[in-house]
Design a protein around this motif. Structure first.
Motif, PDB file in Angstrom:
ATOM      1  N   ILE A 183      22.850  18.080  83.947  1.00 54.23           N
ATOM      2  CA  ILE A 183      21.497  18.603  83.805  1.00 54.23           C
ATOM      3  C   ILE A 183      20.757  18.295  85.101  1.00 54.23           C
ATOM      4  O   ILE A 183      20.584  17.125  85.453  1.00 54.23           O
ATOM      5  CB  ILE A 183      20.783  17.882  82.628  1.00 54.23           C
TER       6      ILE A 183
ATOM      7  N   TRP B 282      14.715  21.294  85.571  1.00 48.63           N
ATOM      8  CA  TRP B 282      14.650  19.905  85.129  1.00 48.63           C
ATOM      9  C   TRP B 282      13.808  19.069  86.075  1.00 48.63           C
ATOM     10  O   TRP B 282      13.102  18.155  85.637  1.00 48.63           O
ATOM     11  CB  TRP B 282      16.060  19.338  84.981  1.00 48.63           C
TER      12      TRP B 282
ATOM     13  N   VAL C 278      16.028  11.457  76.847  1.00 49.49           N
ATOM     14  CA  VAL C 278      17.312  12.102  76.552  1.00 49.49           C
ATOM     15  C   VAL C 278      17.446  13.489  77.186  1.00 49.49           C
ATOM     16  O   VAL C 278      18.548  13.911  77.525  1.00 49.49           O
ATOM     17  CB  VAL C 278      17.528  12.161  75.019  1.00 49.49           C
TER      18      VAL C 278
ATOM     19  N   HIS D  27      22.622   9.030  78.916  1.00 46.71           N
ATOM     20  CA  HIS D  27      22.408  10.152  78.006  1.00 46.71           C
ATOM     21  C   HIS D  27      23.232   9.981  76.730  1.00 46.71           C
ATOM     22  O   HIS D  27      22.743  10.191  75.625  1.00 46.71           O
ATOM     23  CB  HIS D  27      22.761  11.477  78.703  1.00 46.71           C
TER      24      HIS D  27
ATOM     25  N   ARG E 286      21.660   9.855  72.998  1.00 45.83           N
ATOM     26  CA  ARG E 286      22.007  10.829  71.950  1.00 45.83           C
ATOM     27  C   ARG E 286      22.428  10.083  70.682  1.00 45.83           C
ATOM     28  O   ARG E 286      22.090  10.480  69.576  1.00 45.83           O
ATOM     29  CB  ARG E 286      23.163  11.735  72.398  1.00 45.83           C
TER      30      ARG E 286
ATOM     31  N   LEU F 226       9.216  13.074  62.406  1.00 43.73           N
ATOM     32  CA  LEU F 226      10.059  12.171  63.179  1.00 43.73           C
ATOM     33  C   LEU F 226       9.371  10.850  63.504  1.00 43.73           C
ATOM     34  O   LEU F 226      10.017   9.867  63.817  1.00 43.73           O
ATOM     35  CB  LEU F 226      10.506  12.859  64.475  1.00 43.73           C
TER      36      LEU F 226
ATOM     37  N   GLY G 131      10.483  19.903  71.692  1.00 45.04           N
ATOM     38  CA  GLY G 131      10.493  20.395  70.315  1.00 45.04           C
ATOM     39  C   GLY G 131       9.272  21.235  69.990  1.00 45.04           C
ATOM     40  O   GLY G 131       9.370  22.259  69.308  1.00 45.04           O
TER      41      GLY G 131
ATOM     42  N   THR H 140       9.277  24.783  72.117  1.00 38.43           N
ATOM     43  CA  THR H 140      10.306  25.746  71.711  1.00 38.43           C
ATOM     44  C   THR H 140      10.042  26.281  70.305  1.00 38.43           C
ATOM     45  O   THR H 140       9.971  27.499  70.099  1.00 38.43           O
ATOM     46  CB  THR H 140      11.703  25.098  71.751  1.00 38.43           C
TER      47      THR H 140
ATOM     48  N   LEU I  83      18.425  28.425  81.686  1.00 39.66           N
ATOM     49  CA  LEU I  83      18.896  27.045  81.737  1.00 39.66           C
ATOM     50  C   LEU I  83      19.549  26.804  83.088  1.00 39.66           C
ATOM     51  O   LEU I  83      20.096  27.740  83.683  1.00 39.66           O
ATOM     52  CB  LEU I  83      19.910  26.799  80.619  1.00 39.66           C
TER      53      LEU I  83
ATOM     54  N   ARG J 215      21.983  24.050  85.630  1.00 49.69           N
ATOM     55  CA  ARG J 215      22.895  22.922  85.772  1.00 49.69           C
ATOM     56  C   ARG J 215      23.136  22.700  87.262  1.00 49.69           C
ATOM     57  O   ARG J 215      22.839  23.585  88.079  1.00 49.69           O
ATOM     58  CB  ARG J 215      24.251  23.220  85.118  1.00 49.69           C
TER      59      ARG J 215
ATOM     60  N   PRO K  57      21.201  30.147  70.975  1.00 39.64           N
ATOM     61  CA  PRO K  57      19.809  29.852  71.326  1.00 39.64           C
ATOM     62  C   PRO K  57      19.496  28.353  71.366  1.00 39.64           C
ATOM     63  O   PRO K  57      18.497  27.948  71.938  1.00 39.64           O
ATOM     64  CB  PRO K  57      19.008  30.542  70.206  1.00 39.64           C
TER      65      PRO K  57
ATOM     66  N   ARG L  95      24.755  18.829  75.542  1.00 38.99           N
ATOM     67  CA  ARG L  95      23.299  18.940  75.697  1.00 38.99           C
ATOM     68  C   ARG L  95      22.713  19.864  74.658  1.00 38.99           C
ATOM     69  O   ARG L  95      21.533  20.223  74.737  1.00 38.99           O
ATOM     70  CB  ARG L  95      22.912  19.463  77.090  1.00 38.99           C
TER      71      ARG L  95
ATOM     72  N   CYS M 181      20.854  21.368  71.614  1.00 35.76           N
ATOM     73  CA  CYS M 181      19.657  20.867  70.950  1.00 35.76           C
ATOM     74  C   CYS M 181      20.046  20.066  69.710  1.00 35.76           C
ATOM     75  O   CYS M 181      20.769  20.563  68.851  1.00 35.76           O
ATOM     76  CB  CYS M 181      18.805  22.062  70.533  1.00 35.76           C
TER      77      CYS M 181
ATOM     78  N   SER N  57      18.197  19.454  67.398  1.00 30.42           N
ATOM     79  CA  SER N  57      17.318  19.854  66.309  1.00 30.42           C
ATOM     80  C   SER N  57      17.674  21.223  65.718  1.00 30.42           C
ATOM     81  O   SER N  57      16.832  21.867  65.119  1.00 30.42           O
ATOM     82  CB  SER N  57      15.885  19.868  66.857  1.00 30.42           C
TER      83      SER N  57
ATOM     84  N   SER O 174      15.267  22.741  63.033  1.00 30.81           N
ATOM     85  CA  SER O 174      14.439  23.891  63.409  1.00 30.81           C
ATOM     86  C   SER O 174      14.713  25.095  62.519  1.00 30.81           C
ATOM     87  O   SER O 174      13.789  25.816  62.140  1.00 30.81           O
ATOM     88  CB  SER O 174      14.689  24.275  64.869  1.00 30.81           C
TER      89      SER O 174
HETATM   90  C1  HEM Z   1      17.673  20.656  74.004  1.00 25.06           C
HETATM   91  C2  HEM Z   1      16.454  24.983  72.201  1.00 25.06           C
HETATM   92  C3  HEM Z   1      13.631  22.796  68.893  1.00 25.06           C
HETATM   93  C4  HEM Z   1      14.555  18.506  70.931  1.00 25.06           C
HETATM   94  C5  HEM Z   1      17.615  22.004  73.767  1.00 25.06           C
HETATM   95  C6  HEM Z   1      18.430  23.012  74.434  1.00 25.06           C
HETATM   96  C7  HEM Z   1      18.066  24.223  73.944  1.00 25.06           C
HETATM   97  C8  HEM Z   1      17.046  23.994  72.941  1.00 25.06           C
HETATM   98  C9  HEM Z   1      18.621  25.591  74.354  1.00 25.06           C
HETATM   99  C10 HEM Z   1      19.561  22.751  75.391  1.00 25.06           C
HETATM  100  C11 HEM Z   1      19.193  22.715  76.831  1.00 25.06           C
HETATM  101  C12 HEM Z   1      20.416  22.758  77.727  1.00 25.06           C
HETATM  102  O1  HEM Z   1      21.533  23.087  77.339  1.00 25.06           O
HETATM  103  O2  HEM Z   1      20.230  22.512  78.917  1.00 25.06           O
HETATM  104  C13 HEM Z   1      15.589  24.757  71.138  1.00 25.06           C
HETATM  105  C14 HEM Z   1      15.034  25.801  70.300  1.00 25.06           C
HETATM  106  C15 HEM Z   1      14.240  25.176  69.366  1.00 25.06           C
HETATM  107  C16 HEM Z   1      14.299  23.748  69.626  1.00 25.06           C
HETATM  108  C17 HEM Z   1      15.288  27.297  70.455  1.00 25.06           C
HETATM  109  C18 HEM Z   1      13.415  25.752  68.240  1.00 25.06           C
HETATM  110  C19 HEM Z   1      13.634  26.895  67.673  1.00 25.06           C
HETATM  111  C20 HEM Z   1      13.645  21.446  69.144  1.00 25.06           C
HETATM  112  C21 HEM Z   1      12.941  20.451  68.364  1.00 25.06           C
HETATM  113  C22 HEM Z   1      13.211  19.242  68.949  1.00 25.06           C
HETATM  114  C23 HEM Z   1      14.080  19.485  70.076  1.00 25.06           C
HETATM  115  C24 HEM Z   1      12.057  20.747  67.151  1.00 25.06           C
HETATM  116  C25 HEM Z   1      12.710  17.861  68.573  1.00 25.06           C
HETATM  117  C26 HEM Z   1      11.819  17.581  67.699  1.00 25.06           C
HETATM  118  C27 HEM Z   1      15.456  18.742  71.940  1.00 25.06           C
HETATM  119  C28 HEM Z   1      15.972  17.676  72.799  1.00 25.06           C
HETATM  120  C29 HEM Z   1      16.867  18.291  73.698  1.00 25.06           C
HETATM  121  C30 HEM Z   1      16.879  19.730  73.361  1.00 25.06           C
HETATM  122  C31 HEM Z   1      15.620  16.191  72.719  1.00 25.06           C
HETATM  123  C32 HEM Z   1      17.665  17.624  74.805  1.00 25.06           C
HETATM  124  C33 HEM Z   1      19.039  17.314  74.299  1.00 25.06           C
HETATM  125  C34 HEM Z   1      19.961  16.700  75.328  1.00 25.06           C
HETATM  126  O3  HEM Z   1      19.817  16.948  76.515  1.00 25.06           O
HETATM  127  O4  HEM Z   1      20.854  15.951  74.910  1.00 25.06           O
HETATM  128  N1  HEM Z   1      16.791  22.631  72.853  1.00 25.06           N
HETATM  129  N2  HEM Z   1      15.110  23.537  70.716  1.00 25.06           N
HETATM  130  N3  HEM Z   1      14.331  20.831  70.166  1.00 25.06           N
HETATM  131  N4  HEM Z   1      16.026  19.943  72.306  1.00 25.06           N
HETATM  132 FE1  HEM Z   1      15.654  21.720  71.436  1.00 25.06          FE
END
Ligand code: HEM
Length: 456
Positions: free
Chosen positions: A82, A87, A99, A107, A111, A165, A270, A273, A336, A338, A397, A403, A405, A407, A411
């Protein structure tokens, strides 16, 4: 033409080649002006130039991946971390120890700490809060005012994440402050990403002062939340307790900065998105009144005349498909990035160490090679056996790999419940001044959706 048929010969004995240069670059700025002026159309047409293409952004070469299976390979390979412009711009908000921006062993440990709060079997405990918040929308909208979908989408997403949360009544008041700080911050972050003007953002003009105030307020809020929880002496079974009790690899408590960054890194992505998807969902329900009817019929069939409960969600198949199809055409995370940590290859193309790589879930999820009637909103395409199988990684999505999500289940439950509750109560029509064209910032969402909620 299938996606497989355009896949280039992969390595083995053949030496990796230089990816083709995308057309349309101009001297000095390269493809930067196209990316700034119309990023979605630009990213979509890149697939015509190849599965991996080179872009020039000023003096810099950036690699864009367009084939779904290669986006999966990129996300799953340890050769990439990442990093990159998205970023780097987010780090000033998210910190370096949370995280979403950490890499490697830090990381992995983080996680492990947060994952239990998002496990499938942990989600039902959040049901009462999700129900309460979904019905709060309907009660507020029944006053007949024109509703501002941007504010409503953010508000419900922040409130649900924060209350589920990081439990506590203190959240009710704070989530309004978090909402307002985040709205200012996300607008400013995107500007700082596409126009990296460094010191100019420190000049004390009103826009910069407002941004800095919002940033300071968000960090203050997070400190207050942590201090209050500690002061209460309580340890409810939630993500905040998990973060406060987390230990590092030596078994010692993690540092204050890391706790702080972790709270920010979970609350902020969170909210932005999920809030953006709520806005897109409201747009879809306005554009497709037949989908409102279908959701109502399903709710009536599954739930009858009582209130929709969290426990009903997994039976609301069509409603969930409306949410999925909304995220296909309007993915909140539309780009996104990298960075390669070593000289490597992707799909038979050479990627040098240090290279930035971008890919767009928006472009991949609208690829006609993967989706019949690719631009059409059709939730039924997700019914088993209804359409040609979707190639692997063509619909991601929530991302892929380590990495991904955390959630995704959380979600989907939240969004399906909201869709069922609001479509059962209202139809929507655009109010004067509404502008549903796409707003492209850190996330993708309707520009300024103002709606009238019509009962019945
Ligand atoms: C990572 C989408 C909701 C927390 C991501 C990534 C995507 C994403 C695509 C990956 C990024 C990557 O690959 O570089 C979404 C979508 C959401 C959503 C579409 C809603 C529809 C949430 C919610 C939370 C959340 C509600 C927390 C309350 C995180 C966190 C990461 C993440 C902490 C980082 C994970 C990591 O790097 O290990 N999200 N997200 N997301 N999301 Fe979501």
């Amino acid at each position: 033409m299938t996606v497989e048929s355009v896949k280039p010969e992969s390595s083995g004995t053949t030496a990796p080649q230089e990816p083709p240069l995308a057309g349309g670059g101009v001297p000095l700025l390269g493809h930067g002006w196209k990316l700034a002026r119309g990023p979605l159309a630009f990213l979509e047409q890149l697939r015509d130039h190849g599965d991996v293409v080179r872009l020039r952004l000023g003096p810099k070469t950036v690699y864009a991946v367009t084939a779904p299976e290669l986006t999966g390979e990129l996300a799953l390979s340890p050769d990439y971390i990442i990093s990159g412009p998205l970023w780097e711009s987010l780090e000033s908000l998210l910190g370096k120890e949370g995280v979403a921006t950490a890499n490697g062993p830090l990381h992995r440990r983080q996680r492990r700490t947060i994952q239990p709060a998002f496990r499938l079997d942990a989600i039902p405990a959040y049901g009462p809060v999700m129900e309460e918040e979904a019905y709060a929308l309907v009660e507020r909208w029944s006053r007949g005012e024109v509703l501002d979908a941007t504010a409503e989408g953010f508000r419900v997403a922040v409130r649900i994440s924060a209350r589920c949360l990081m439990r506590g009544t203190y959240m009710d008041a704070r989530s309004e402050r978090i909402t307002s700080a985040l709205a200012t911050l996300f607008a400013g972050m995107y500007q700082r990403m596409v126009l990296p003007l460094g010191p100019l953002y420190r000049v004390p003009i009103p826009a910069n002062r407002e941004f800095n105030r919002a940033l300071a307020d968000l960090h203050r809020l997070v400190d207050e939340i942590i201090a209050e929880r500690r002061g209460s002496g309580q340890k409810p079974d939630d993500l905040l307790t998990a973060l406060l009790e987390a230990k590092d690899e030596n078994g010692d408590p993690i540092g204050e900065q890391e706790i702080h960054d972790q709270v920010v890194a979970i609350l902020t992505p969170g909210s932005e998105t999920a809030g953006s998807v709520v806005m897109s969902l409201l747009h879809v329900l306005t554009e497709h009144p037949d989908q409102v009817d279908k959701i109502r019929a399903e709710v009536k069939n599954v739930v009858g005349d009582r209130r929709v409960a969290f426990g009903d969600v997994r039976k609301l198949r069509h409603t969930a498909n409306v949410v999925v199809e909304t995220m296909r055409l309007y993915p909140a995370v539309w780009i996104l990035t990298r960075r390669a940590v070593t000289d490597t290859e992707l799909g038979g193309y050479r990627i040098p160490a240090g290279a930035d790589i971008v890919y767009s879930p928006y472009a991949v999820q609208r690829d006609p090679r993967s989706f019949e009637r690719n631009e059409e909103f059709d939730p039924d395409r997700w019914l088993p056996g209804h359409s040609a199988p979707v190639p692997k990684y063509a619909m991601s999505p929530f991302g892929v790999g380590n990495r991904k999500c955390p959630s995704d289940h959380f979600s989907m439950a939240e969004l399906t419940l909201i869709a069922a509750v609001v479509a059962s109560a209202f139809r929507f029509e655009p109010a004067p001044g509404s502008d549903h064209r796409t707003h492209i910032g850190i996330t993708l969402r309707p520009r300024r959706l103002r709606l009238r909620a019509l009962p019945g």
